[in-house]
Design a protein around this motif. Structure first.
Motif, PDB file in Angstrom:
ATOM      1  N   PRO A 136      -6.922  -1.984  -2.624  1.00  0.00           N
ATOM      2  CA  PRO A 136      -8.536  -2.538  -2.303  1.00  0.00           C
ATOM      3  C   PRO A 136      -9.252  -3.290  -3.562  1.00  0.00           C
ATOM      4  CG  PRO A 136      -8.380  -0.186  -1.489  1.00  0.00           C
ATOM      5  CD  PRO A 136      -7.032  -0.804  -2.202  1.00  0.00           C
ATOM      6  N   ALA A 137      -9.165  -2.743  -4.562  1.00  0.00           N
ATOM      7  CA  ALA A 137      -9.957  -3.597  -5.634  1.00  0.00           C
ATOM      8  C   ALA A 137      -9.037  -4.837  -6.161  1.00  0.00           C
ATOM      9  CB  ALA A 137      -9.652  -2.733  -7.117  1.00  0.00           C
ATOM     10  N   LEU A 138      -7.877  -4.652  -5.888  1.00  0.00           N
ATOM     11  CA  LEU A 138      -7.166  -6.115  -6.077  1.00  0.00           C
ATOM     12  C   LEU A 138      -7.491  -7.111  -4.957  1.00  0.00           C
ATOM     13  CD1 LEU A 138      -4.984  -7.805  -7.669  1.00  0.00           C
ATOM     14  CD2 LEU A 138      -3.161  -6.664  -6.219  1.00  0.00           C
ATOM     15  N   ALA A 139      -7.511  -6.663  -3.894  1.00  0.00           N
ATOM     16  CA  ALA A 139      -7.756  -7.567  -2.812  1.00  0.00           C
ATOM     17  C   ALA A 139      -9.507  -8.159  -2.732  1.00  0.00           C
ATOM     18  CB  ALA A 139      -7.664  -6.719  -1.413  1.00  0.00           C
ATOM     19  N   LEU A 140     -10.346  -7.159  -3.421  1.00  0.00           N
ATOM     20  CA  LEU A 140     -11.824  -7.778  -3.284  1.00  0.00           C
ATOM     21  C   LEU A 140     -11.742  -8.862  -4.615  1.00  0.00           C
ATOM     22  CD1 LEU A 140     -14.405  -7.527  -2.552  1.00  0.00           C
ATOM     23  CD2 LEU A 140     -14.965  -5.584  -4.045  1.00  0.00           C
ATOM     24  N   LEU A 141     -11.240  -8.391  -5.646  1.00  0.00           N
ATOM     25  CA  LEU A 141     -11.072  -9.533  -6.818  1.00  0.00           C
ATOM     26  C   LEU A 141     -10.528 -10.668  -6.514  1.00  0.00           C
ATOM     27  CD1 LEU A 141     -11.598  -9.812  -9.840  1.00  0.00           C
ATOM     28  CD2 LEU A 141      -9.258  -8.942 -10.426  1.00  0.00           C
ATOM     29  N   LEU A 142      -9.290 -10.700  -5.881  1.00  0.00           N
ATOM     30  CA  LEU A 142      -8.718 -11.804  -5.371  1.00  0.00           C
ATOM     31  C   LEU A 142      -9.457 -12.607  -4.395  1.00  0.00           C
ATOM     32  CD1 LEU A 142      -4.874 -10.923  -5.147  1.00  0.00           C
ATOM     33  CD2 LEU A 142      -6.167 -12.134  -7.101  1.00  0.00           C
TER      34      LEU A 142
ATOM     35  N   ILE B 268      -9.146  -0.981   5.798  1.00  0.00           N
ATOM     36  CA  ILE B 268      -8.532  -0.035   6.906  1.00  0.00           C
ATOM     37  C   ILE B 268      -7.717   0.849   6.698  1.00  0.00           C
ATOM     38  CG2 ILE B 268      -7.890   0.096   9.260  1.00  0.00           C
ATOM     39  CD1 ILE B 268      -9.398  -2.414   9.977  1.00  0.00           C
ATOM     40  N   LEU B 269      -6.595   0.299   6.052  1.00  0.00           N
ATOM     41  CA  LEU B 269      -5.450   1.253   5.478  1.00  0.00           C
ATOM     42  C   LEU B 269      -6.027   2.457   4.418  1.00  0.00           C
ATOM     43  CD1 LEU B 269      -2.434  -1.360   5.028  1.00  0.00           C
ATOM     44  CD2 LEU B 269      -2.543   0.627   6.457  1.00  0.00           C
TER      45      LEU B 269
ATOM     46  N   PHE C 212       0.609  -1.185  -0.054  1.00  0.00           N
ATOM     47  CA  PHE C 212      -0.013  -0.061  -0.046  1.00  0.00           C
ATOM     48  C   PHE C 212       0.723   1.239   0.254  1.00  0.00           C
ATOM     49  CE2 PHE C 212      -2.775   3.163   1.839  1.00  0.00           C
ATOM     50  CZ  PHE C 212      -3.926   3.014   1.119  1.00  0.00           C
ATOM     51  N   GLY C 213       1.720   1.150   0.688  1.00  0.00           N
ATOM     52  CA  GLY C 213       2.951   2.296   0.949  1.00  0.00           C
ATOM     53  C   GLY C 213       3.376   2.398  -0.537  1.00  0.00           C
ATOM     54  N   VAL C 214       3.746   1.594  -1.412  1.00  0.00           N
ATOM     55  CA  VAL C 214       4.416   1.756  -2.491  1.00  0.00           C
ATOM     56  C   VAL C 214       3.464   2.194  -3.463  1.00  0.00           C
ATOM     57  CG1 VAL C 214       5.446   0.513  -4.768  1.00  0.00           C
ATOM     58  CG2 VAL C 214       6.084  -0.017  -2.311  1.00  0.00           C
ATOM     59  N   LEU C 215       1.834   1.972  -3.313  1.00  0.00           N
ATOM     60  CA  LEU C 215       0.826   2.390  -4.458  1.00  0.00           C
ATOM     61  C   LEU C 215       0.742   3.609  -4.112  1.00  0.00           C
ATOM     62  CD1 LEU C 215      -1.130  -0.815  -4.483  1.00  0.00           C
ATOM     63  CD2 LEU C 215       0.089  -0.147  -6.343  1.00  0.00           C
ATOM     64  N   LYS C 216       0.741   4.301  -3.008  1.00  0.00           N
ATOM     65  CA  LYS C 216       0.415   5.651  -2.748  1.00  0.00           C
ATOM     66  C   LYS C 216       1.659   6.426  -3.257  1.00  0.00           C
ATOM     67  CE  LYS C 216       0.481   5.607   1.963  1.00  0.00           C
ATOM     68  NZ  LYS C 216       0.125   6.256   3.136  1.00  0.00           N
ATOM     69  N   ILE C 217       2.863   6.044  -3.454  1.00  0.00           N
ATOM     70  CA  ILE C 217       3.712   6.844  -4.115  1.00  0.00           C
ATOM     71  C   ILE C 217       3.381   7.341  -5.618  1.00  0.00           C
ATOM     72  CG2 ILE C 217       6.228   7.027  -4.830  1.00  0.00           C
ATOM     73  CD1 ILE C 217       6.870   5.132  -2.413  1.00  0.00           C
TER      74      ILE C 217
ATOM     75  N   LEU D   5      -1.420   4.433 -18.172  1.00  0.00           N
ATOM     76  CA  LEU D   5      -1.990   3.823 -17.169  1.00  0.00           C
ATOM     77  C   LEU D   5      -1.613   4.697 -15.691  1.00  0.00           C
ATOM     78  CD1 LEU D   5      -1.946  -0.060 -18.014  1.00  0.00           C
ATOM     79  CD2 LEU D   5      -4.147   1.399 -17.689  1.00  0.00           C
ATOM     80  N   LEU D   6      -0.301   4.577 -15.705  1.00  0.00           N
ATOM     81  CA  LEU D   6       0.346   5.542 -14.335  1.00  0.00           C
ATOM     82  C   LEU D   6      -0.190   6.698 -14.270  1.00  0.00           C
ATOM     83  CD1 LEU D   6       3.962   4.012 -14.515  1.00  0.00           C
ATOM     84  CD2 LEU D   6       2.203   3.425 -13.039  1.00  0.00           C
ATOM     85  N   LEU D   7      -0.392   7.513 -15.137  1.00  0.00           N
ATOM     86  CA  LEU D   7      -0.785   8.953 -15.184  1.00  0.00           C
ATOM     87  C   LEU D   7      -2.299   8.969 -14.764  1.00  0.00           C
ATOM     88  CD1 LEU D   7       1.384  10.569 -18.023  1.00  0.00           C
ATOM     89  CD2 LEU D   7       1.753  10.434 -15.371  1.00  0.00           C
ATOM     90  N   ASP D   8      -2.994   7.944 -15.537  1.00  0.00           N
ATOM     91  CA  ASP D   8      -4.687   8.140 -15.205  1.00  0.00           C
ATOM     92  C   ASP D   8      -4.850   7.062 -13.880  1.00  0.00           C
ATOM     93  OD1 ASP D   8      -7.312   8.190 -15.278  1.00  0.00           O
ATOM     94  OD2 ASP D   8      -7.378   6.887 -17.036  1.00  0.00           O
ATOM     95  N   ASN D   9      -5.316   7.948 -12.806  1.00  0.00           N
ATOM     96  CA  ASN D   9      -5.855   7.528 -11.496  1.00  0.00           C
ATOM     97  C   ASN D   9      -6.518   6.232 -11.760  1.00  0.00           C
ATOM     98  OD1 ASN D   9      -3.853   9.303 -10.194  1.00  0.00           O
ATOM     99  ND2 ASN D   9      -5.729  10.878  -9.900  1.00  0.00           N
ATOM    100  N   GLU D  10      -7.522   6.508 -12.662  1.00  0.00           N
ATOM    101  CA  GLU D  10      -8.762   5.158 -12.787  1.00  0.00           C
ATOM    102  C   GLU D  10      -8.300   4.348 -13.803  1.00  0.00           C
ATOM    103  OE1 GLU D  10     -11.348   5.099 -10.992  1.00  0.00           O
ATOM    104  OE2 GLU D  10     -10.987   6.712  -9.647  1.00  0.00           O
ATOM    105  N   GLY D  11      -7.197   4.615 -14.573  1.00  0.00           N
ATOM    106  CA  GLY D  11      -6.814   3.764 -15.371  1.00  0.00           C
ATOM    107  C   GLY D  11      -6.524   2.149 -15.157  1.00  0.00           C
ATOM    108  N   ILE D  12      -5.617   1.909 -14.312  1.00  0.00           N
ATOM    109  CA  ILE D  12      -5.513   0.648 -13.661  1.00  0.00           C
ATOM    110  C   ILE D  12      -6.674   0.023 -12.976  1.00  0.00           C
ATOM    111  CG2 ILE D  12      -4.021  -0.848 -12.455  1.00  0.00           C
ATOM    112  CD1 ILE D  12      -1.715   1.333 -12.915  1.00  0.00           C
TER     113      ILE D  12
END
Length: 557
Positions: free
Chosen positions: A74-80, A141-142, A61-66, A227-234
């Motif tokens: 959260p989306a990945l966790a729900l899908l998995l 929660i994070l 989560f810390g890496v993704l926030k960067i 994808l990286l520049l678009d917050n909703e792309g990934i």
């Protein structure tokens, strides 16, 4: 509703019977120190596993926030969570709904069929909820802390987590009901159930592969930059294949419309399941439990009588007990098919991104320049890892249950009976090793000797694991079960057996890594020496402990 509450209370009391105060004591009233110690070990293992999951999620989560992609985890966790529940709950739902022995007497109670099915599915949902909650709660929660969300966020979070297993469980309920309706029409329903279950499991894996996000074949560097520049792309790429995941994540972020869609989708799935399947549920259960009534005419004579040694007769009895009980077969035999399924799924994923023939050619070129003994170690590790998890050995004594009294009456020694149980465990391991070795031979046709050596190493590991798991089950068997699910799906010996097998797998792997600078023959000899010691230890424990404990076991009162 009253029927539902009554049946659910009975099933939960049966499930939680091991937590009652009296269960911590032996028949003579003394405290069972071994059971308490085993419970402590299980709790510590679960706490350690939860800690590892939370630590990994916090770091990711810390890496993704960067990269400003905080919503991705959260989306990945729900899908998995949805996909893993869809896959892992298949045998649980099939065994709990249609091969549970308590459904026979429930069918004669003055209760509605839909109430029984609802209570059964609620019990299964509670078990799956523990797994989903362990994955989702830390991430959600994070994410809430990151958003500095208010109290309503945590209300939505709680509802999404509670309903996360609902959709996959409803899908699995439809599939298992279809399977049970088909198999209830034939005489050899047990064998057909196992075969069709494997086919459906392969179908579920294929379905999951289509739901996972895929990178387009013509994707270039700019595609990933966008994808990286678009917050909703990934996020859209991740959730686009399965809309309920998108509704859940947007609902978590505060979109009440999509949150209502998620809740309505889950509630509608439950209502549709009970409406379509609940009315005839008990009838299907009774048909599934019925034995074939067709009789075969047999002319007796000298040619019809075959002499069998006591060992082979018991071996045949144990094997039939495995394959003719769908609950046992579903949990003891999948190890044979999981390695081929993983290879097929990996091949399908690779084929979507590159030419599999090119990759196979590169793999064969790489292996051709490798020392045969090193390749044997790699093959042995891969085959052994896919084969040593075998609940057939860790539940062989417990599965006797009330039938132990019959085992006491037959004029056969405890050693012969336990040897037959060990042979069944090794037979299943041998089948798993043979299937995995055949796949390696097909992929690497010029490395037959190395593959055979690696398979022999895997068999040493399997023998040690089976012997020690059988010893564990003889020392602390569960002979008071009322449903085979409690033994092969929920038994503590299965969990301890997996941990023990994992330890036996890791120990031979350590010396070759420590001896990377030595000659290949030295690394191979070190691994063989550790495996031989494990197998010898398993043999000693089997002879000195397992056989003696089984000889003095008394049938459950």
């Amino acid at each position: 509703m009253r029927d539902y509450r009554l049946i659910l209370g009975l099933t939960l009391r049966n499930r939680l019977a091991a937590l009652r105060a009296g269960s911590w004591r032996k028949d003579n009233g003394r405290i069972d120190v071994g059971r308490i110690a085993a419970s402590v070990v299980v709790i510590l293992a679960l706490v350690l596993l939860a800690g590892v999951i939370i630590f990994a999620e916090v770091k990711l989560f810390g890496v993704l926030k960067i990269f400003n992609q905080a919503a991705l985890l959260p989306a990945l966790a729900l899908l998995l969570s949805l996909l893993s529940t869809l896959l892992l709950s298949f045998f649980h739902v099939l065994s709990g709904l249609y091969f549970s022995r308590d459904t026979v007497w429930m069918a004669y109670l003055p209760v509605r069929s839909r109430s029984v099915m609802a209570a059964k599915m609620t019990e299964i949902w509670m078990g799956e909820e523990l797994f989903s909650g362990a994955i989702l709660l830390p991430v959600f929660i994070l994410y809430g802390i990151h958003l500095q969300a208010g109290a309503l966020y945590y209300v939505r979070m709680a509802l999404i987590v509670l309903l996360a297993p609902v959709l996959p469980l409803c899908i699995v309920a439809f599939l298992t009901t279809l399977l049970s309706r088909v198999t209830s029409l034939v005489r050899n329903k047990e064998a057909l159930s196992v075969v069709l279950s494997i086919v459906l499991l392969g179908g579920i894996l294929a379905l999951e592969s289509t739901l996972l996000p895929r990178i387009p074949d013509d994707a270039d560097t700019m595609f990933f930059v966008r994808l990286l520049l678009d917050n909703e792309g990934i996020l859209n790429l991740l959730t686009g294949a399965f809309p309920p995941v998108e509704w859940g994540i947007h609902g978590l972020q505060g979109n009440w419309g999509e949150f209502a869609l998620y809740i309505g989708c889950c509630a509608g799935a439950v209502a549709l399941m009970l409406f379509l399947l609940g009315g005839g549920y008990l009838n299907v259960c009774l048909k599934q439990q019925e034995q074939g009534t067709r009789k075969r005419r047999l002319r007796t004579g000298d040619a019809t009588w075959r002499q069998r040694s006591p060992l082979m007769a018991l071996f045949r009895k144990e094997w039939l007990a495995v394959i003719k009980s769908p609950t046992v077969a579903f949990n003891c035999l999948p190890g044979i098919f999981m390695f081929p399924l993983m290879i097929v799924m990996a091949g399908a994923g690779i084929a979507s991104s590159m030419d599999i023939h090119v990759l196979l050619g590169e793999l064969r070129t790489l292996v051709a320049g490798m020392n045969a003994l090193d390749l044997a170690l790699i093959v042995g590790a891969a085959v052994g890892f896919s084969s040593f998890i075998n609940p057939a050995a860790s539940t062989a004594v417990s599965r006797e249950g009330s039938r132990l009294e019959i085992s006491r009456m037959i004029p056969v020694s405890a050693r012969t009976q336990m040897t037959a149980k060990l042979m069944i465990g090794m037979l299943i391991d041998l089948m798993a090793v043979a299937v995995a070795a055949a796949i390696f031979i097909a992929l690497l046709p010029g490395q037959l000797l190395a593959i055979l050596l690696g398979s022999l190493l895997a068999l040493l590991l399997c023998y040690a694991s089976s012997a020690l798991n059988l010893t564990l089950d003889a020392v602390r068997p569960n002979l008071t079960w009322t449903n085979e699910v409690q033994v092969v799906k929920q038994g503590a010996n299965v969990a301890f057996g997996m941990l023990m097998g994992l330890a036996l797998f890791i120990l031979p792997v350590i010396p070759p890594f420590l001896l990377l600078g030595a000659a290949p023959a030295v690394r191979f000899a070190a691994a063989v020496a550790v495996l031989a010691l494990e197998a010898a230890f398993g043999l000693v424990m089997f002879r000195l402990v397992a056989e003696k404990r089984f000889a003095v076991l008394e049938p459950a009162s």
